[in-house]
Design an enzyme around this catalytic site. Structure first.
Site, PDB file in Angstrom:
ATOM      1  N   GLU A 127      13.873  -2.134  -0.247  1.00  0.00           N
ATOM      2  CA  GLU A 127      12.796  -2.282   0.741  1.00  0.00           C
ATOM      3  C   GLU A 127      13.213  -2.989   2.031  1.00  0.00           C
ATOM      4  O   GLU A 127      12.551  -3.913   2.480  1.00  0.00           O
ATOM      5  CB  GLU A 127      11.604  -2.998   0.090  1.00  0.00           C
ATOM      6  CG  GLU A 127      11.092  -2.252  -1.136  1.00  0.00           C
ATOM      7  CD  GLU A 127       9.961  -2.984  -1.881  1.00  0.00           C
ATOM      8  OE1 GLU A 127       9.583  -4.080  -1.456  1.00  0.00           O
ATOM      9  OE2 GLU A 127       9.491  -2.428  -2.884  1.00  0.00           O
ATOM     10  N   HIS A 204       5.345   5.699  -5.096  1.00  0.00           N
ATOM     11  CA  HIS A 204       3.999   5.155  -5.355  1.00  0.00           C
ATOM     12  C   HIS A 204       3.028   5.997  -4.526  1.00  0.00           C
ATOM     13  O   HIS A 204       2.821   5.730  -3.343  1.00  0.00           O
ATOM     14  CB  HIS A 204       3.913   3.688  -4.925  1.00  0.00           C
ATOM     15  CG  HIS A 204       4.817   2.775  -5.690  1.00  0.00           C
ATOM     16  ND1 HIS A 204       4.639   2.518  -7.031  1.00  0.00           N
ATOM     17  CD2 HIS A 204       5.892   2.045  -5.314  1.00  0.00           C
ATOM     18  CE1 HIS A 204       5.567   1.666  -7.442  1.00  0.00           C
ATOM     19  NE2 HIS A 204       6.340   1.366  -6.419  1.00  0.00           N
ATOM     20  N   ASP A 235       4.049   6.088  -9.717  1.00  0.00           N
ATOM     21  CA  ASP A 235       2.654   5.960 -10.161  1.00  0.00           C
ATOM     22  C   ASP A 235       1.783   6.636  -9.105  1.00  0.00           C
ATOM     23  O   ASP A 235       2.170   6.732  -7.940  1.00  0.00           O
ATOM     24  CB  ASP A 235       2.215   4.523 -10.475  1.00  0.00           C
ATOM     25  CG  ASP A 235       2.603   3.496  -9.430  1.00  0.00           C
ATOM     26  OD1 ASP A 235       2.711   3.847  -8.232  1.00  0.00           O
ATOM     27  OD2 ASP A 235       2.778   2.319  -9.794  1.00  0.00           O
TER      28      ASP A 235
END
Ligand code: G3I
Length: 300
Positions: A127, A204, A235
């Site tokens: 990230e 995500h 997810d």
């Protein structure tokens, strides 16, 4: 095949999940995890705050608990993560400049030495980009723009047997600034011989039922740079069956997309629990999204 791991293995891929050490005493959780998956990521236990709580004092107890649980069941393990602006131990948060740079190098060396030869891959850097494709202004970035390549060179020297990945979220839409920023970094690393083996797309997904724009183009474009592509933390809001089937099929369509990991077992285990984003409900029952993923993996 009748499980996610076995179905993915039919094409040489893996299907993994995040595991939390604190849930290993729950037999519903461990029964599903051991049956369905053949790759494991520690959800928090191999992060810097867990592995080096005090400077120079490494603690691998929770990480090893997950590693041992997984490998005793024939599952492989991905390492997550070595250099990240979040979940740094307090002592690291207070460092900057050359002392933080040295601490990052020491951390990578210390953790990778412990797991040397044991892990499928490591998320070396996590990230590091802003949404517009520029570098995130973290304390690590403050040590100099070359901190990411220093992390990867340090990692390769520490353990040449494991794949080294860059991992990020919101890099699934090909036309998005952040995707392009990461793509350009990897292209640059490849052209200059900076060691990097894989890119992790966290995946995500929020809202909607269709995939982010040109998702498969993103996978194939990264792969064309000469890196493996892995979906690392999947997810999906309300576990949209079309999104789950679509992301699985996109991976299957790209030869160098070598594996998919969902970020938890049951909805109740998820950091997004209120969005019911996983493949098993809170009681451990298979959801329709599970069937859509399994069917895609089976080519049905
Ligand atoms: O362990 C403590 C516990 O002792 C304490 O009582 C409790 C009270 O809040 O907190 C517990 O720690 C929490 C930890 O999860 C374990 O449950 C932290 O507060 C919480 O911040 C931490 O959240 C994790 C998050 O990363 C932190 O950044 C999530 O579990 C984990 O799923 C999430 O994973 C990240 C990936 O590493 C990187 N990509 C995004 C992804 C989702 O945020």
């Amino acid at each position: 095949a009748s499980t996610l791991g076995a179905a993915a293995a039919q094409s040489g891929r893996y299907f993994g999940t995040a595991i939390a050490a604190g849930r290993l005493s729950n037999s519903t959780y461990t029964t599903i995890a051991a049956r369905e998956f053949n790759m494991v990521t520690a959800e928090n236990e191999m992060k810097p705050d867990a592995t080096q709580p005090n400077r120079g004092q490494f603690n691998f107890s929770a990480g090893d608990q997950i590693y041992n649980w997984a490998t005793q069941r024939g599952m492989r393990v991905r390492g997550h993560t070595l250099a990240w602006h979040a979940q740094q131990p307090g002592w690291m948060q207070s460092l900057s400049g050359s002392s933080l740079r040295q601490a990052m190098i020491d951390h990578i060396n210390g953790v990778m030495a412990h797991y040397r030869g044991k892990l499928h891959s490591w998320d070396v850097v996590n990230e590091a980009f802003n949404e517009d494709g520029s570098r995130r202004q973290s304390n690590l970035q403050g040590t100099g723009n070359d901190w990411i390549e220093v992390a990867f060179r340090t990692a390769r020297a520490a353990d040449s047997s494991t794949k080294l990945c860059y991992n990020d979220y919101n890099i699934e839409n090909w036309t998005y600034g952040k995707t392009q920023g990461v793509y350009n970094m990897i292209r640059d690393f490849k052209s200059r011989g900076v060691p990097i083996d894989c890119v992790g797309l966290q995946t995500h997904f929020t809202g909607g039922s269709s995939l982010p724009g040109n998702f498969q183009t993103t996978l194939s474009s990264f792969a064309a740079l000469g890196v493996d592509v892995v979906l690392t933390e999947v997810d999906v809001t309300n576990a949209s069956t079309t999104q789950y089937a679509g992301l699985t099929q996109a991976c299957l369509n790209v030869p160098r997309c070598i594996g998919i990991t969902v970020w938890g077992v049951r909805d109740s285990d998820s950091w997004r629990a209120s969005e019911n984003p996983l493949l098993f409900d809170g009681n451990g029952n298979k959801k329709s999204a599970y069937t859509s993923v399994l069917n895609a993996l089976n080519g049905a």
